[in-house]
Design an enzyme around this catalytic site. Structure first.
Site, PDB file in Angstrom:
ATOM      1  N   GLU A   1      -8.676   1.267   5.144  1.00  0.00           N
ATOM      2  CA  GLU A   1      -7.134   1.287   5.336  1.00  0.00           C
ATOM      3  C   GLU A   1      -6.883   1.967   4.022  1.00  0.00           C
ATOM      4  O   GLU A   1      -7.404   1.481   2.694  1.00  0.00           O
ATOM      5  CB  GLU A   1      -6.551   0.194   5.654  1.00  0.00           C
ATOM      6  CG  GLU A   1      -6.957  -0.393   6.859  1.00  0.00           C
ATOM      7  CD  GLU A   1      -6.218  -1.695   7.375  1.00  0.00           C
ATOM      8  OE1 GLU A   1      -6.170  -2.254   8.401  1.00  0.00           O
ATOM      9  OE2 GLU A   1      -5.663  -2.350   6.563  1.00  0.00           O
TER      10      GLU A   1
ATOM     11  N   LYS B   1      -4.856   2.141   0.815  1.00  0.00           N
ATOM     12  CA  LYS B   1      -4.571   0.947  -0.217  1.00  0.00           C
ATOM     13  C   LYS B   1      -3.254   1.691  -1.040  1.00  0.00           C
ATOM     14  O   LYS B   1      -3.289   2.562  -1.720  1.00  0.00           O
ATOM     15  CB  LYS B   1      -5.458   0.534  -1.241  1.00  0.00           C
ATOM     16  CG  LYS B   1      -4.699  -0.570  -1.979  1.00  0.00           C
ATOM     17  CD  LYS B   1      -5.766  -1.152  -3.214  1.00  0.00           C
ATOM     18  CE  LYS B   1      -5.144  -2.343  -3.726  1.00  0.00           C
ATOM     19  NZ  LYS B   1      -3.927  -2.304  -4.334  1.00  0.00           N
TER      20      LYS B   1
ATOM     21  N   ARG C   1       4.311  -5.359  -1.776  1.00  0.00           N
ATOM     22  CA  ARG C   1       3.507  -6.094  -0.733  1.00  0.00           C
ATOM     23  C   ARG C   1       5.090  -6.870  -0.083  1.00  0.00           C
ATOM     24  O   ARG C   1       5.883  -7.507  -0.781  1.00  0.00           O
ATOM     25  CB  ARG C   1       2.610  -7.154  -1.147  1.00  0.00           C
ATOM     26  CG  ARG C   1       1.890  -7.900  -0.055  1.00  0.00           C
ATOM     27  CD  ARG C   1       0.862  -7.334   0.482  1.00  0.00           C
ATOM     28  NE  ARG C   1       0.289  -8.075   1.565  1.00  0.00           N
ATOM     29  CZ  ARG C   1      -0.781  -8.613   1.380  1.00  0.00           C
ATOM     30  NH1 ARG C   1      -1.401  -8.342   0.171  1.00  0.00           N
ATOM     31  NH2 ARG C   1      -1.538  -9.279   2.105  1.00  0.00           N
TER      32      ARG C   1
ATOM     33  N   GLU D   1       3.366  -3.101   3.237  1.00  0.00           N
ATOM     34  CA  GLU D   1       3.560  -2.708   1.975  1.00  0.00           C
ATOM     35  C   GLU D   1       4.826  -1.576   1.979  1.00  0.00           C
ATOM     36  O   GLU D   1       4.946  -0.920   3.059  1.00  0.00           O
ATOM     37  CB  GLU D   1       2.415  -1.863   1.418  1.00  0.00           C
ATOM     38  CG  GLU D   1       2.558  -1.737  -0.192  1.00  0.00           C
ATOM     39  CD  GLU D   1       1.643  -2.703  -0.789  1.00  0.00           C
ATOM     40  OE1 GLU D   1       1.778  -2.802  -2.126  1.00  0.00           O
ATOM     41  OE2 GLU D   1       1.021  -3.660  -0.150  1.00  0.00           O
TER      42      GLU D   1
ATOM     43  N   PHE E   1       0.164  -3.323   8.119  1.00  0.00           N
ATOM     44  CA  PHE E   1      -1.213  -3.534   8.188  1.00  0.00           C
ATOM     45  C   PHE E   1      -1.620  -4.700   8.957  1.00  0.00           C
ATOM     46  O   PHE E   1      -2.778  -4.686   9.184  1.00  0.00           O
ATOM     47  CB  PHE E   1      -2.242  -3.111   7.140  1.00  0.00           C
ATOM     48  CG  PHE E   1      -1.624  -3.898   5.873  1.00  0.00           C
ATOM     49  CD1 PHE E   1      -2.070  -5.242   5.639  1.00  0.00           C
ATOM     50  CD2 PHE E   1      -1.055  -3.418   4.795  1.00  0.00           C
ATOM     51  CE1 PHE E   1      -1.690  -6.135   4.698  1.00  0.00           C
ATOM     52  CE2 PHE E   1      -0.585  -4.366   3.741  1.00  0.00           C
ATOM     53  CZ  PHE E   1      -1.074  -5.880   3.801  1.00  0.00           C
TER      54      PHE E   1
ATOM     55  N   ARG F   1      -8.153 -14.934  -1.789  1.00  0.00           N
ATOM     56  CA  ARG F   1      -8.832 -13.763  -2.086  1.00  0.00           C
ATOM     57  C   ARG F   1     -10.297 -13.816  -1.558  1.00  0.00           C
ATOM     58  O   ARG F   1     -11.217 -14.012  -2.235  1.00  0.00           O
ATOM     59  CB  ARG F   1      -8.952 -13.183  -3.590  1.00  0.00           C
ATOM     60  CG  ARG F   1      -9.290 -12.068  -4.035  1.00  0.00           C
ATOM     61  CD  ARG F   1      -9.180 -11.739  -5.490  1.00  0.00           C
ATOM     62  NE  ARG F   1      -7.745 -11.957  -5.985  1.00  0.00           N
ATOM     63  CZ  ARG F   1      -6.878 -11.055  -5.876  1.00  0.00           C
ATOM     64  NH1 ARG F   1      -7.125 -10.024  -5.224  1.00  0.00           N
ATOM     65  NH2 ARG F   1      -5.727 -11.352  -6.509  1.00  0.00           N
TER      66      ARG F   1
ATOM     67  N   LYS G   1     -11.342  -4.281  -1.677  1.00  0.00           N
ATOM     68  CA  LYS G   1     -10.479  -3.123  -2.248  1.00  0.00           C
ATOM     69  C   LYS G   1     -11.706  -2.418  -3.093  1.00  0.00           C
ATOM     70  O   LYS G   1     -12.512  -2.700  -3.805  1.00  0.00           O
ATOM     71  CB  LYS G   1      -9.296  -3.581  -3.069  1.00  0.00           C
ATOM     72  CG  LYS G   1      -9.460  -4.258  -4.302  1.00  0.00           C
ATOM     73  CD  LYS G   1      -8.259  -4.805  -5.027  1.00  0.00           C
ATOM     74  CE  LYS G   1      -8.470  -5.835  -5.783  1.00  0.00           C
ATOM     75  NZ  LYS G   1      -7.221  -6.231  -6.714  1.00  0.00           N
TER      76      LYS G   1
END
Length: 510
Positions: A208, A210, A215, A259, A299, A375, A381
């Site tokens: 996807e 970024k 956010r 986002e 997303f 995380r 990412k």
């Protein structure tokens, strides 16, 4: 509970490297805290103030106040004083806040004063942050850490959930569930060095875009729409475009993750700093909307109707998202069911994302659930790493584990006239060995020490990694580093070979 007990445990936690010992120390403190104070104690040991940063600078915090001989100050006393400081506004507020702070410090012993300075400046870094604090609460309450972690994930507040479970036991966790209108901590992505590396780790996945924006978590329940930031602050009124889009969707009840970005006339995304200014508390929203309209891209979906979707795999959550949100309001995405056969396609998707001015890509395992507040290893990412060689202009004395060490570095780039323009500060990336070495070296270069900041001759070069640049009126170059961290010291490199401001500006992300 006396603040002295909190300060004592904070110091002991800072002095031990064993996670099990940290957990045991915290568990003992949390178990001893009165029920009505448990949330405050946990917040303080996690490095947080319920009121947020109270707006007290180091110059004020550094003013000497004779310490109390015996501990009498309680955590409730501190909470009352901080609430008063945070609420003080208007003409003469600096002096009034200073007066409240002086009175508070006058009631504190020397160890309590040191802890309060760290807490009020956001410098509590003794290893008792959320992960270890959560384990300490679980041990004190006699509940599995995994159960407590999930409850905190759903509720969004460790102090609030911890206070409940310490008071009422394991049954308190059963009433915690994800609710529309109650923001949940967002899932975060780890880092991979390349698209190929991420594909190897994750297997079947989605690649996807970024986006470099804000956010947002969007909650809708009928006509009631709430927009929250990643730190769970509500900003609904500052982003009317987002609320309007949410009300236009066919669902009546949902939670979306996404986002918000802005686009320039040529369709490319505008710098993060411009978007950040849109959610400022003093911004004229209607005027800002005319000059810089924003666009949300989603997303993920966490709730649809009465169904909580957190535990569903990515592929099923995305199907639910696509059923609710039109394609133009979803992030660009490539499904990679066969990483071996689609590796080149994934690489090209990433390259095209960068060409269009975005940060990089996030790659998500298709079978992974939504691990809110963590995380995790299932989202990775991938984005270019920018590096610069910059000169240390000054450094700040550290706190907690870094007491006695020069920690936060002031970083500068060379200018055309031979001086240096500051681009920001960072204490990140520094190992204990690096801290000790740079303290010795910077003390040799010191020209001024006011007790908090040591100004040095501009001779030491450090290699810095950073995520990008943002506009800044604070610094003379007009830009500041985003998420800078130290990779290594470069004592082999003279300051005359450090990067220039011209070089930095030429590297500005589109």
């Amino acid at each position: 509970m006396l603040l002295a007990e909190v300060a004592r445990v904070s110091q002991e936690v800072a002095e031990t490297s064993a996670r099990s010992r940290k957990t045991a120390l915290l568990a003992g403190l949390f178990a001893a805290a009165p029920a009505q104070e448990a949330g405050l104690v946990i917040a303080y040991l996690s490095g947080r103030l319920p009121q947020g940063r109270p707006g007290i600078g180091w110059r004020t915090l550094g003013q000497e106040t004779a310490p109390a001989a015996e501990p009498t100050l309680t955590v409730l006393d501190v909470d009352t004083a901080v609430a008063e400081i945070a609420a003080t506004r208007g003409a003469g507020s600096v002096e009034r806040r200073g007066g409240v702070l002086a009175a508070l410090m006058g009631r504190a012993t020397a160890p309590e004063q040191a802890f309060l300075r760290s807490l009020l400046s956001g410098e509590v870094r003794q290893g008792a942050l959320d992960a270890v604090a959560l384990e300490g609460v679980a041990a004190a309450a006699g509940v599995p850490a995994a159960d407590l972690r999930r409850a905190v994930m759903l509720d969004g507040s460790l102090p609030r959930v911890a206070a409940a479970v310490l008071a009422d036991g394991p049954q308190a966790l059963r009433g915690v569930t994800l609710r529309v209108g109650q923001p949940v901590q967002p899932m975060l992505a780890g880092t991979a060095g390349s698209v190929a590396a991420a594909l190897d780790v994750l297997g079947p996945c989605a690649v996807e875009e970024k986006l470099d924006g804000i956010r947002v978590q969007v909650h809708r329940d009928g006509d009631d729409v709430r927009v929250y930031t990643r730190s769970l602050d509500e900003i609904t009124g500052r982003l009317p475009e987002v609320a309007e889009l949410a009300r236009s969707l066919p669902g009546e009840r949902f939670i979306l993750d996404g986002e918000v970005i802005g686009r320039a006339a040529d369709g490319r995304p505008v710098p993060f700093q411009e978007i950040a200014s849109r959610v400022g508390s003093r911004v004229d929203v209607e005027a800002a909307r005319r000059t810089l309209p924003v666009v949300p891209y989603f997303f993920d979906i966490l709730v649809a109707g009465d169904e909580v979707l957190l535990d569903l795999p990515v592929r099923e959550r995305y199907a639910a998202l696509a059923a609710l949100v039109p394609e133009h309001a979803r992030v660009g995405r490539l499904a990679v069911e066969d990483p071996g056969a689609q590796a080149a396609e994934a690489e090209e998707f990433s390259a095209e994302t960068l060409r269009r001015g975005h940060e990089g890509v996030v790659i998500k395992a298709l079978d992974s659930s939504y691990a809110a507040g963590r995380r995790g290893k299932h989202w990775l990412k991938v984005k270019p790493v920018h590096t610069l060689d910059l000169v240390v202009l000054a450094a700040e004395w550290g706190h907690g584990r870094r007491t006695g060490l020069l920690s936060n570095l002031h970083l500068g780039a060379r200018t055309a006239d031979g001086t240096y323009a500051m681009l920001g500060k960072t204490f990140k990336g520094l190992t204990d060995e690096m801290l000790r070495w740079q303290t010795r070296r910077l003390r040799e270069l010191a020209v001024e020490d006011d007790g908090f900041t040591v100004r040095v001759r501009p001779e030491l070069v450090v290699e810095i990694a950073y995520d990008g640049l943002q506009r800044s009126s604070r610094y003379s170059a007009g830009v500041a580093l985003r998420f800078a961290r130290v990779l290594r010291h470069r004592p082999d490199k003279p300051a005359t070979e450090a990067d220039t401001v011209t070089t930095v500006l030429a590297m500005r992300t589109p």
